[in-house]
Each structure stands twice: as C-alpha cells, then as structure tokens.
Design an enzyme around this catalytic site. Structure first.
Site, PDB file in Angstrom:
ATOM      1  N   MET A  65      -6.121   0.628  -1.454  1.00  0.00           N
ATOM      2  CA  MET A  65      -6.230   2.079  -1.488  1.00  0.00           C
ATOM      3  C   MET A  65      -5.305   2.739  -0.483  1.00  0.00           C
ATOM      4  O   MET A  65      -5.126   2.238   0.629  1.00  0.00           O
ATOM      5  CB  MET A  65      -7.680   2.467  -1.168  1.00  0.00           C
ATOM      6  CG  MET A  65      -7.828   3.871  -0.726  1.00  0.00           C
ATOM      7  SD  MET A  65      -9.253   4.814  -1.205  1.00  0.00           S
ATOM      8  CE  MET A  65     -10.442   3.862  -1.979  1.00  0.00           C
ATOM      9  N   CYS A  66      -4.702   3.870  -0.895  1.00  0.00           N
ATOM     10  CA  CYS A  66      -4.013   4.762   0.041  1.00  0.00           C
ATOM     11  C   CYS A  66      -4.466   6.182  -0.299  1.00  0.00           C
ATOM     12  O   CYS A  66      -5.571   6.370  -0.794  1.00  0.00           O
ATOM     13  CB  CYS A  66      -2.489   4.578  -0.012  1.00  0.00           C
ATOM     14  SG  CYS A  66      -1.725   5.056  -1.572  1.00  0.00           S
ATOM     15  N   ARG A  67      -3.640   7.187  -0.054  1.00  0.00           N
ATOM     16  CA  ARG A  67      -4.086   8.561  -0.316  1.00  0.00           C
ATOM     17  C   ARG A  67      -4.089   8.871  -1.801  1.00  0.00           C
ATOM     18  O   ARG A  67      -5.059   9.392  -2.328  1.00  0.00           O
ATOM     19  CB  ARG A  67      -3.210   9.565   0.445  1.00  0.00           C
ATOM     20  CG  ARG A  67      -3.733  10.994   0.350  1.00  0.00           C
ATOM     21  CD  ARG A  67      -3.080  11.908   1.364  1.00  0.00           C
ATOM     22  NE  ARG A  67      -1.636  11.950   1.210  1.00  0.00           N
ATOM     23  CZ  ARG A  67      -0.985  12.835   0.438  1.00  0.00           C
ATOM     24  NH1 ARG A  67      -1.630  13.744  -0.239  1.00  0.00           N
ATOM     25  NH2 ARG A  67       0.324  12.792   0.360  1.00  0.00           N
ATOM     26  N   MET A 109      -7.627   7.727  -2.206  1.00  0.00           N
ATOM     27  CA  MET A 109      -8.724   8.429  -1.533  1.00  0.00           C
ATOM     28  C   MET A 109      -8.985   9.799  -2.148  1.00  0.00           C
ATOM     29  O   MET A 109     -10.116  10.275  -2.126  1.00  0.00           O
ATOM     30  CB  MET A 109      -8.426   8.593  -0.032  1.00  0.00           C
ATOM     31  CG  MET A 109      -8.680   7.351   0.798  1.00  0.00           C
ATOM     32  SD  MET A 109     -10.387   6.731   0.786  1.00  0.00           S
ATOM     33  CE  MET A 109     -11.272   8.034   1.657  1.00  0.00           C
TER      34      MET A 109
END
Length: 114
Positions: free
Chosen positions: A65-67, A93
């Site tokens: 996961m990242c933004r 996210m």
C-alpha cells in the site's frame, strides 16, 4: 518482452489480519496508517528487504500500500520478481479511507491520509 499483469486487489479484499506493507514516507505514515501494518518507506526498501522476507516467511501474502497505488505497484512488481506472494492495493490509503476501513496513528490524534 511480456510482463505479467500486476496482481492487485481492492481494499475490501484485504483481510483484517492481512499483512499490509505500507511503503509511504514517514510523514504520511504519521498522519494515519493501517493498524498492524509493516512500515518500510519505498526509499528504504532495498536496505530493509530482510524485514519483508521475515514477515512473509510463514507463507503470508503481502498487501502492498501507498497513498494511491503508484509506489506500491513498483514495490509489488519487485516483490513478485523475488518470488514473494505480493499484491498491490488498488487506490492505496485514499481508497482505504473512502471505504471506511480503520486507520490509526502512533500518537492518538485522528488519522487522515496525507
């Protein structure tokens, strides 16, 4: 040269006890993250790769996961090339937050996506 499609899942498909690997930077992590996630910023990733291999040693899948999904896609591709069962979380996210999945902070302030 053909590349296999990047394995990815939507946020609803991430199990509550899934191993979430958060590759965002420290300030993004501090603003809000998935409780129990393993935080290894993409910029530190190669140096801290051993932490990932330890975490997935029990045959666990890594949910990366990242933004929004760009950095995590690169990390997922790298992990898959290393033979690790990894999937990219579509929308990162931002999608997690929009779906109402729980987030936390280390200092008790309300969590948000930076």
């Amino acid at each position: 040269m053909n590349f296999a499609p990047l394995p990815s899942v939507d946020v609803a498909s991430v199990p509550a006890d899934g191993l979430v690997l958060d590759v965002r930077e420290d300030d993004e992590w501090a603003a809000g993250h998935v409780e129990g996630a393993l935080h290894i910023p993409m910029s530190d990733f190669v140096a801290r790769f051993g932490e990932v291999t330890e975490a997935v040693a029990e045959g666990r899948r890594a949910y990366v996961m990242c933004r929004v999904g760009g950095r995590s896609a690169q990390v997922t591709q790298y992990l898959v090339q290393q033979g690790i069962d990894a999937v990219n979380i579509d929308g990162g996210m931002q999608a997690w937050d929009s779906a109402g999945r729980p987030m936390t902070t280390d200092n008790g302030t309300p969590a948000f996506v930076l």
